[in-house]
Design an enzyme around this catalytic site. Structure first.
Site, PDB file in Angstrom:
ATOM      1  N   ASP A  35       0.906  -1.306  -0.272  1.00  0.00           N
ATOM      2  CA  ASP A  35       0.019  -0.347  -0.056  1.00  0.00           C
ATOM      3  C   ASP A  35       0.747   1.689   0.008  1.00  0.00           C
ATOM      4  OD1 ASP A  35      -2.625   1.586   0.269  1.00  0.00           O
ATOM      5  OD2 ASP A  35      -1.631   1.731   2.466  1.00  0.00           O
ATOM      6  N   SER A  36       0.324   2.571  -0.321  1.00  0.00           N
ATOM      7  CA  SER A  36       1.089   3.508  -0.234  1.00  0.00           C
ATOM      8  C   SER A  36       1.077   3.836   1.437  1.00  0.00           C
ATOM      9  CB  SER A  36       0.069   4.855  -0.527  1.00  0.00           C
ATOM     10  OG  SER A  36      -0.446   4.883   0.155  1.00  0.00           O
TER      11      SER A  36
ATOM     12  N   TYR B 243      -0.187   8.530  -2.278  1.00  0.00           N
ATOM     13  CA  TYR B 243      -0.560   7.775  -3.831  1.00  0.00           C
ATOM     14  C   TYR B 243      -1.480   9.262  -4.554  1.00  0.00           C
ATOM     15  CZ  TYR B 243       2.620   4.302  -3.265  1.00  0.00           C
ATOM     16  OH  TYR B 243       3.391   3.579  -3.172  1.00  0.00           O
ATOM     17  N   GLY B 244      -2.964   8.985  -3.640  1.00  0.00           N
ATOM     18  CA  GLY B 244      -4.309   9.916  -3.617  1.00  0.00           C
ATOM     19  C   GLY B 244      -3.849  11.117  -4.825  1.00  0.00           C
TER      20      GLY B 244
ATOM     21  N   CYS C  54      -4.237  -1.275  -2.161  1.00  0.00           N
ATOM     22  CA  CYS C  54      -4.448  -0.032  -2.426  1.00  0.00           C
ATOM     23  C   CYS C  54      -4.934   0.353  -3.688  1.00  0.00           C
ATOM     24  CB  CYS C  54      -3.354   0.681  -2.332  1.00  0.00           C
ATOM     25  SG  CYS C  54      -3.429   2.796  -2.850  1.00  0.00           S
ATOM     26  N   ASN C  55      -6.610   1.067  -3.171  1.00  0.00           N
ATOM     27  CA  ASN C  55      -7.488   1.272  -4.255  1.00  0.00           C
ATOM     28  C   ASN C  55      -6.849   2.201  -5.024  1.00  0.00           C
ATOM     29  OD1 ASN C  55     -10.246   0.781  -2.974  1.00  0.00           O
ATOM     30  ND2 ASN C  55      -8.965   1.758  -1.214  1.00  0.00           N
ATOM     31  N   THR C  56      -5.900   3.527  -4.677  1.00  0.00           N
ATOM     32  CA  THR C  56      -5.178   4.216  -5.886  1.00  0.00           C
ATOM     33  C   THR C  56      -4.788   3.559  -7.165  1.00  0.00           C
ATOM     34  OG1 THR C  56      -5.328   6.274  -4.432  1.00  0.00           O
ATOM     35  CG2 THR C  56      -4.208   6.462  -6.321  1.00  0.00           C
TER      36      THR C  56
ATOM     37  N   GLU D 299      -5.098   9.652  10.232  1.00  0.00           N
ATOM     38  CA  GLU D 299      -3.629   9.478  10.607  1.00  0.00           C
ATOM     39  C   GLU D 299      -3.212  10.420  12.017  1.00  0.00           C
ATOM     40  OE1 GLU D 299      -0.419   9.323   7.330  1.00  0.00           O
ATOM     41  OE2 GLU D 299      -1.715   7.721   6.326  1.00  0.00           O
TER      42      GLU D 299
ATOM     43  N   CYS E 267     -10.867   3.818   0.054  1.00  0.00           N
ATOM     44  CA  CYS E 267     -10.067   4.132   0.198  1.00  0.00           C
ATOM     45  C   CYS E 267      -9.709   3.432   1.562  1.00  0.00           C
ATOM     46  CB  CYS E 267      -9.972   5.615   0.561  1.00  0.00           C
ATOM     47  SG  CYS E 267      -8.669   6.070   0.954  1.00  0.00           S
ATOM     48  N   THR E 268      -8.464   3.251   1.805  1.00  0.00           N
ATOM     49  CA  THR E 268      -7.704   1.603   2.432  1.00  0.00           C
ATOM     50  C   THR E 268      -8.194   2.283   4.023  1.00  0.00           C
ATOM     51  OG1 THR E 268      -5.877   2.458   2.155  1.00  0.00           O
ATOM     52  CG2 THR E 268      -6.211   0.767   1.429  1.00  0.00           C
ATOM     53  N   HIS E 269      -8.359   3.768   4.000  1.00  0.00           N
ATOM     54  CA  HIS E 269      -8.216   5.180   5.309  1.00  0.00           C
ATOM     55  C   HIS E 269      -9.633   4.702   6.212  1.00  0.00           C
ATOM     56  CE1 HIS E 269      -4.372   6.173   4.525  1.00  0.00           C
ATOM     57  NE2 HIS E 269      -4.263   6.163   5.456  1.00  0.00           N
TER      58      HIS E 269
HETATM   59  N1  DGL Z   1      -3.618   4.034   0.491  1.00  0.00           N
HETATM   60  C1  DGL Z   1      -4.862   4.631  -0.159  1.00  0.00           C
HETATM   61  C2  DGL Z   1      -5.463   4.180  -1.296  1.00  0.00           C
HETATM   62  O1  DGL Z   1      -6.560   3.309  -0.775  1.00  0.00           O
HETATM   63  C3  DGL Z   1      -5.466   6.029   0.232  1.00  0.00           C
HETATM   64  C4  DGL Z   1      -4.077   6.896   0.907  1.00  0.00           C
HETATM   65  C5  DGL Z   1      -3.369   7.786  -0.299  1.00  0.00           C
HETATM   66  O2  DGL Z   1      -3.468   8.724  -0.983  1.00  0.00           O
HETATM   67  O3  DGL Z   1      -1.980   7.267  -0.532  1.00  0.00           O
HETATM   68  O4  DGL Z   1      -6.574   5.020  -1.986  1.00  0.00           O
END
Ligand code: DGL
Length: 268
Positions: A10-11, A42-43, A73-75, A152, A184-186
């Protein structure tokens, strides 16, 4: 090969929400997790940059001898899954298909909300996948960039989170969505806040759970399930700031994270 680890990346720390589900669903599996904490988020980055980062993460995990990879990671899934799947031989699982499938099962009005980073919503990856299942589905996407720093910061259950959630989500409520994908993972950490804001009638979809099930199916199909009942090993690598990763990450994972190692990811 069956006893080789699964690679998850993941990012940063967000992918730990996916890792948690993998640990529950596949308790025998050894896992190597990489969080690209030096280059998060990454978003807001371009598709090219995120794809380059995905290649580097996969190359690193392959060096660790993984038998399959999860892009937690979705992005990164939205930007790179189909590209990296063409390049590598081992199974690579993303988080988007799982969320799409669940949302499509749950919706009765056919109006589905998807929230995520600017990259994920801008890519329309969820929408295209949903439309490939039913052309009648209406997808209402909304980027919620402030949710990541709120989580975060540990503010997911505060009035600050609730005010911002109203700003982002009131319009989706007015659009009449009956299910909402946390793309999004968060965002799973914001579930209670989001549920209050969109109302109890809206079904919230956390793709992490289904992703773990997808991974199990994939391992089964490739005859890669680890059948040894020994205590699994979990290794964690980050590209920056291991202390912050363990501090914040323990909230995501609900367990202690020890022995985090630094990796120079640009090398890969
Ligand atoms: N892990 C990213 C996602 O699921 C969220 C955090 C990011 O922007 O890197 O899209």
């Amino acid at each position: 090969m069956k006893e080789s680890p699964i690679g998850v990346f993941d990012s940063g720390i967000g992918g730990l929400t996916v890792l948690k589900e993998i640990m529950n669903v596949l308790p025998n599996e050894n896992i190597v997790y990489f969080g690209d904490t030096a280059r998060v988020p990454y978003g807001s980055r371009s598709a090219e940059t995120v794809t380059k980062y995905a290649f580097q993460s996969i190359n690193f995990l392959l060096e660790k001898g993984v038998k399959a990879i999860v892009i937690a990671c979705n992005t990164a899934t939205a930007r790179s899954l189909s590209i990296v799947q063409q390049k590598y031989d081992i199974p690579i699982v993303g988080v988007i298909k799982a969320g799409v499938r669940t949302a499509m099962e749950l919706t009765s009005s056919g109006v589905v909300g998807v929230i995520g980073t600017e990259g994920t919503v801008g890519s329309r990856a969820y929408e295209l996948e949903m439309k490939s299942i039913s052309s009648r589905v209406q997808v209402k996407g909304k980027a919620c960039p402030l949710f990541v720093p709120i989580v975060e910061e540990g503010w997911h259950d505060t009035d600050v989170a609730e005010i911002i959630a109203h700003r982002y989500l009131d319009e989706l409520r007015e659009d009449g969505i009956d299910s909402l994908v946390l793309g999004c993972t968060h965002y799973p950490l914001l579930t209670d806040t989001i549920q209050r804001v969109v109302g109890e009638a809206v079904k919230i979809v956390n793709p992490a759970k289904e992703t773990a099930m997808d991974l199990m199916d994939t391992l089964q199909k490739h005859k890669l399930l680890n059948e040894r009942g020994a205590q699994p090993s979990y290794e964690y690598y980050v590209s920056d700031n291991p202390e912050k990763f363990s501090q914040v990450g323990e909230k995501f994972l609900n367990r202690a994270i020890d022995g985090i190692k630094l990796v120079e990811i640009q090398k890969y």
